[in-house]
Design a protein around this motif. Structure first.
Motif, mmCIF file in Angstrom:
data_model
loop_
_atom_site.group_PDB
_atom_site.id
_atom_site.type_symbol
_atom_site.label_atom_id
_atom_site.label_comp_id
_atom_site.label_asym_id
_atom_site.label_seq_id
_atom_site.Cartn_x
_atom_site.Cartn_y
_atom_site.Cartn_z
ATOM 1 N N ALA A 157 0.728 -0.777 0.196
ATOM 2 C CA ALA A 157 -0.085 -0.008 -0.130
ATOM 3 C C ALA A 157 0.434 1.182 0.302
ATOM 4 C CB ALA A 157 -1.026 0.081 1.470
ATOM 5 N N SER A 158 2.098 1.302 -0.612
ATOM 6 C CA SER A 158 2.938 2.716 -0.207
ATOM 7 C C SER A 158 3.241 2.969 -2.080
ATOM 8 C CB SER A 158 4.413 1.953 0.463
ATOM 9 O OG SER A 158 5.212 1.124 -0.673
ATOM 10 N N TRP A 159 4.138 3.832 -2.138
ATOM 11 C CA TRP A 159 4.484 4.319 -3.540
ATOM 12 C C TRP A 159 4.298 3.263 -4.386
ATOM 13 C CZ3 TRP A 159 8.102 2.161 -6.413
ATOM 14 C CH2 TRP A 159 9.330 1.378 -5.825
ATOM 15 N N GLU A 175 1.114 12.964 0.764
ATOM 16 C CA GLU A 175 2.355 14.076 0.365
ATOM 17 C C GLU A 175 2.850 13.429 1.812
ATOM 18 O OE1 GLU A 175 3.162 15.014 -2.332
ATOM 19 O OE2 GLU A 175 0.667 15.653 -2.760
ATOM 20 N N GLY A 176 4.771 12.952 1.096
ATOM 21 C CA GLY A 176 5.375 12.564 1.823
ATOM 22 C C GLY A 176 5.625 11.069 2.113
ATOM 23 N N ALA A 177 5.910 10.674 3.394
ATOM 24 C CA ALA A 177 6.348 8.954 3.556
ATOM 25 C C ALA A 177 5.628 8.974 5.284
ATOM 26 C CB ALA A 177 8.328 8.379 3.647
ATOM 27 N N LYS A 178 5.576 6.844 4.961
ATOM 28 C CA LYS A 178 5.709 6.866 6.139
ATOM 29 C C LYS A 178 5.965 6.202 6.961
ATOM 30 C CE LYS A 178 2.005 3.484 8.133
ATOM 31 N NZ LYS A 178 0.788 2.692 8.522
ATOM 32 N N PRO A 179 6.667 6.188 7.842
ATOM 33 C CA PRO A 179 8.288 4.777 8.838
ATOM 34 C C PRO A 179 7.688 3.831 8.528
ATOM 35 C CG PRO A 179 7.661 7.123 10.436
ATOM 36 C CD PRO A 179 5.902 7.092 9.339
ATOM 37 N N LEU A 203 2.561 -0.460 5.063
ATOM 38 C CA LEU A 203 3.479 -0.675 5.696
ATOM 39 C C LEU A 203 4.126 0.547 5.864
ATOM 40 C CD1 LEU A 203 1.995 -3.817 6.025
ATOM 41 C CD2 LEU A 203 3.596 -4.803 5.819
ATOM 42 N N GLY A 204 4.617 1.392 5.498
ATOM 43 C CA GLY A 204 5.110 2.281 5.262
ATOM 44 C C GLY A 204 5.812 2.723 3.959
ATOM 45 N N GLY A 205 7.133 3.744 4.334
ATOM 46 C CA GLY A 205 7.574 4.499 2.510
ATOM 47 C C GLY A 205 6.933 5.139 2.284
ATOM 48 N N ARG A 209 5.064 7.901 -5.955
ATOM 49 C CA ARG A 209 6.448 8.305 -6.547
ATOM 50 C C ARG A 209 5.901 8.967 -7.945
ATOM 51 N NH1 ARG A 209 11.520 7.554 -4.139
ATOM 52 N NH2 ARG A 209 11.840 8.510 -6.514
ATOM 53 N N PRO A 210 6.399 9.819 -8.555
ATOM 54 C CA PRO A 210 6.914 10.027 -9.888
ATOM 55 C C PRO A 210 6.038 8.966 -10.685
ATOM 56 C CG PRO A 210 8.708 10.736 -8.998
ATOM 57 C CD PRO A 210 7.858 10.387 -8.278
#
Length: 236
Positions: A157-159, A175-179, A203-205, A209-210
């Motif tokens: 579920a990240s980028w 926006e941004g990231a999750k630990p 789960l993080g990250g 991304r573009p």
């Protein structure tokens, strides 16, 4: 050939000259801010794009898989292991009865790993010349190398799963990231505890991304899946 756009006579004509087909399998489960159907969408799409220039039939995606750990998130559907393997077995039996002898299962969900072992067991009971291969497209060697070269921090579920066709217009990802979350600490925990650990489900990250980077990864995935359809069947 997308089977949903074909009739039985077209499939029969294909089988007169070739015995390959592709079966995508996925999962319906929480993917944070992305579609619940991410794994099914990606498995079916990568299979279709890979097979298109070859003309190899692609069956509709089997959308449901094993996702008990996400059952505290509404919309998630999880089959029992026995149910999933029984359904896959019935599908393989059907395909084999029609004359398909080289079947590529394109998997889009890590939780479906038991299907790999089942396919090996199933094919061992079949007549000589039968082949079934299990291809998890997103962590196949070339794709995973491309992912790691792009961003080493990415998971569920990240980028890593945020493609133009898996994101939702009405639910933009933050926006941004999750630990990163300690995935090992999730093991053997009830679904409610897992939700408490994960929050939104990622789960993080980075959440995104573009698109040019994502499309580059996707192209590798299509090419690697196409190579799996074309080669590696032994003497079948």
């Amino acid at each position: 050939m997308l089977v949903r756009e074909a009739n039985w006579m077209q499939v029969e004509a294909w089988l007169r000259r070739d015995d390959r087909c592709v079966l995508p399998i996925g999962s319906i489960e929480q993917h944070a801010h992305l579609s619940l159907a991410v794994d099914a969408i990606l498995a079916e799409r990568v299979a279709a794009e890979a097979a298109e220039p070859l003309g190899v039939p692609v069956f509709p995606v089997m959308p449901y898989g094993l996702a008990p750990y996400f059952m505290a998130y509404p919309g998630t559907v999880s089959l029992r292991v026995t149910t999933l393997l029984a359904v896959v077995g019935d599908i393989l039996d059907s395909l084999h009865a029609h004359g398909f002898r080289r079947i590529l299962v394109v998997n889009g969900h890590g939780g479906n790993a038991p299907v790999d072992a089942f396919c090996r067991e199933w094919v061992a009971r079949q007549p000589p010349g039968t082949r079934v291969r299990f291809h998890t497209w997103f962590n196949a060697p070339r794709v995973w190398a491309k992912v790691q070269a792009t961003d080493a921090v990415g998971s569920h579920a990240s980028w890593l799963e945020n493609f133009p066709w898996t994101r939702l217009a009405a639910a933009a990802a933050p926006e941004g990231a999750k630990p990163p979350v300690d995935a090992e600490a999730m093991r053997q925990r009830p679904a409610g505890e897992i939700r408490a650990m994960l929050g939104d489900g990622s789960l993080g990250g980075r959440y995104r991304r573009p698109d040019e980077e994502m499309l580059a990864i996707w192209q590798v995935g299509v090419e690697e899946t196409r190579a799996a359809i074309e080669t590696g069947w032994g003497d079948a």
